[in-house]
Design an enzyme around this catalytic site. Structure first.
Site, PDB file in Angstrom:
ATOM      1  N   GLU A  26      52.743  42.459 -29.687  1.00 18.12           N
ATOM      2  CA  GLU A  26      53.498  42.028 -28.599  1.00 18.12           C
ATOM      3  C   GLU A  26      54.390  43.203 -28.303  1.00 18.12           C
ATOM      4  O   GLU A  26      55.244  42.981 -28.878  1.00 18.12           O
ATOM      5  CB  GLU A  26      53.956  40.655 -28.776  1.00 18.12           C
ATOM      6  CG  GLU A  26      53.107  39.452 -28.976  1.00 18.12           C
ATOM      7  CD  GLU A  26      52.349  39.173 -27.736  1.00 18.12           C
ATOM      8  OE1 GLU A  26      52.489  39.466 -26.713  1.00 18.12           O
ATOM      9  OE2 GLU A  26      51.489  38.193 -28.023  1.00 18.12           O
ATOM     10  N   CYS A  71      61.073  40.932 -23.672  1.00 18.26           N
ATOM     11  CA  CYS A  71      60.100  41.623 -23.315  1.00 18.26           C
ATOM     12  C   CYS A  71      59.668  41.275 -21.978  1.00 18.26           C
ATOM     13  O   CYS A  71      59.098  41.855 -21.367  1.00 18.26           O
ATOM     14  CB  CYS A  71      58.829  41.449 -24.485  1.00 18.26           C
ATOM     15  SG  CYS A  71      58.734  39.759 -24.773  1.00 18.26           S
TER      16      CYS A  71
END
Length: 522
Positions: A264, A298
């Site tokens: 990720e 993110c």
């Protein structure tokens, strides 16, 4: 030196000095790591990191715990996870405050992150009765063919500072119901969150007579403990959340030993704003996406791709909204934007703003450091809005700070029909970055919305219509494409990566027919 211990830290079992390793017992004899709050630069408490010998002990115990845990029926494993969720409910306020104090996100976001943990525990509890395999028809008579899923082993979980508790839960809750143990290395910026969460899991395990080493902890240097995790063949799966640069290293090292990874990594998330968009919806979506968590998600909104015909109106409204943002101590209820995590992050914003202007862009608002009496010792910035071009090098990169790039597509005098036809221009800009995590379009045109979601539209792992890029729900698989890493965590069928698939065939007849009608001997 620690100056004060908050009551909520005591409720979480945090002391002035805390061992940073857990293998069923609390250990740690390595260097002392001080946890410094980005709010005021003061030390909250310290953690004694683990050394390499202690790492060996921890991973060995995690493997032993796995061998027993996998024998427990999955619904009973799910009940343990359910109880962890209930304990998180009891301590939601306290753990949320610790997230705020140690990481810097505002109180509402800190408690919201704990709520994500609760939600994924609920999801995993239900999942524990739904670890389904498939049944297939065999081409051979009197044979039964099916597949099933078995526990995998020890799962290494390496998390970033920006979601110091939730990302652990996405992995640990699913891994636990799948029959795995986890070995958690939290970010060195937020070690107290790792200690507090592990203590919660430990207490629930002990109450159920379960080996608490199924939730192990290793606070240590990334160059030492992190590397040991990557190279360790006893850890068949490593889940890593962090930068693309580091993610490439993780993928390479784990891949060399043919281990699995969940990566990720970075995002460079955009919102396309079309002429038919409802700007009353667009504005709060951009504000939360670009300024929430001080731009350190993110999924933070980095780019706005707005049609030329409404560009000036959107910028005017954005600047006015940014002027009203309440920046300050995130423990205060009226604060909307807290600090960035370190002074380096402050410099990252300043440097990004400088690079925009050097490339020919324009700073429309903000982009400076904040200090003085209102923010002594903390790491505060004024969120930045910049007019830019997508091909600027800085726009192609992810700056982990609150900077928002305004990009324009289409022609100023386009008719409504022409503007819809120009959606290709917006999508070309949208997809022309190395990252592919989260994306959104604001439009009242069904054609634009469906095009955006089609195979010719957004190339991201998450694509939304009339909601922003940030705030994904746990029910869907979370992750992205390209340099975002391709990993998926949390909901949907993300559980499958934590298990090993096995295809089974049972011959219940009296003959042994070979596949494809082959005749061999006899």
């Amino acid at each position: 030196m620690v100056t004060i211990m908050h009551d909520f830290l005591t409720a979480l079992g945090i002391e002035r000095e805390n061992p940073g390793g857990f293998d069923g017992d609390w250990i740690g004899s390595g260097d002392l790591l001080e946890s410094v709050s980005p709010i005021d630069g003061k030390v909250i408490a310290s953690v004694r990191q683990v050394n390499e010998d202690e790492y060996e002990r921890i991973v060995g115990r995690a493997h032993e715990a796995f061998l027993e845990w996998r024998k427990v029926p999955a619904p009973k494993r799910g009940d343990v996870v359910r109880q962890i969720g209930n304990r998180l409910r009891d301590l939601k306020s306290e753990l949320g405050q610790l997230v705020t104090l140690e990481m810097g996100k505002i109180r509402a976001e800190g408690e919201g992150e704990v709520q994500e943990m609760i939600d994924i525990c609920d999801f995993a509890t239900g999942l524990s009765r739904q670890l389904y395999g498939n049944s297939m028809h065999s081409e051979r008579p009197d044979h039964r063919m099916f597949e099933q899923w078995h526990p995998l082993g020890v799962v290494g979980v390496i998390t970033a500072f920006n979601f110091p508790v939730a990302v652990w839960s996405w992995n640990a809750a699913l891994a636990a119901v799948c029959g795995d143990s986890t070995l958690w290395k939290p970010s060195g910026h937020v070690p107290l969150c790792g200690v507090a969460v592990t203590k919660i899991a430990e207490n629930v395990c002990r109450q159920n007579g379960v080996d608490p080493a199924i939730f192990s902890l290793c606070v240590g240097r990334g160059s030492v403990i992190g590397e040991r995790i990557l190279h360790d063949r006893r850890i068949p799966l490593v889940s890593f959340t962090g930068s693309t640069k580091m993610g490439k290293h993780v993928g390479e090292v784990v891949g060399q030993r043919l281990g699995r990874t969940i990566l990720e990594l970075g995002g460079n998330n955009a919102i396309i704003v079309t002429p038919s968009a409802n700007l009353d919806l667009v504005l709060p979506a951009i504000l939360f996406g670009a300024c929430g968590t001080a731009g350190q998600r993110c999924t933070s909104t980095r780019r706005i791709i707005v049609h030329a015909s409404i560009r000036d109106e959107l910028v005017r409204r954005l600047v006015r909204a940014y002027e009203d943002l309440r920046i300050g101590n995130p423990l205060s209820e009226d604060t909307l934007v807290g600090p960035v995590v370190t002074h380096d992050a402050v410099n990252d914003l300043l440097h990004a703003a400088e690079r925009v202007t050097d490339a020919g862009g324009e700073i429309l608002f903000g982009g400076e450091a904040l200090d003085g009496e209102q923010h002594p010792g903390g790491h505060y910035v004024r969120p930045c809005i910049a007019a830019a071009e997508n091909q600027f090098d800085i726009v192609q990169e992810e700056t982990f700070a609150p900077i928002l790039y305004i990009l324009t597509y289409g022609s100023q005098g386009a008719t409504a029909r022409e503007a819809v036809d120009e959606i290709d221009l917006a999508l070309a800009i949208h997809n022309d970055v190395p990252q592919g995590l989260s994306s959104a379009i604001f439009t009242d045109s069904v054609r634009e919305a469906e095009y955006f979601l089609s195979q010719r539209g957004s190339d991201c792992g998450i694509a939304n219509v009339n909601i922003g890029t940030s705030g994904a729900e746990i029910g869907g698989a979370f992750g992205g494409e390209k340099e975002t890493g391709g990993g998926r965590e949390s909901g949907s069928d993300a559980w499958k990566v934590y298990m090993r698939r096995q295809t089974n065939t049972v011959n219940w007849g009296t003959e042994l027919p070979l596949a494809q009608g082959v005749s061999f001997g006899g």
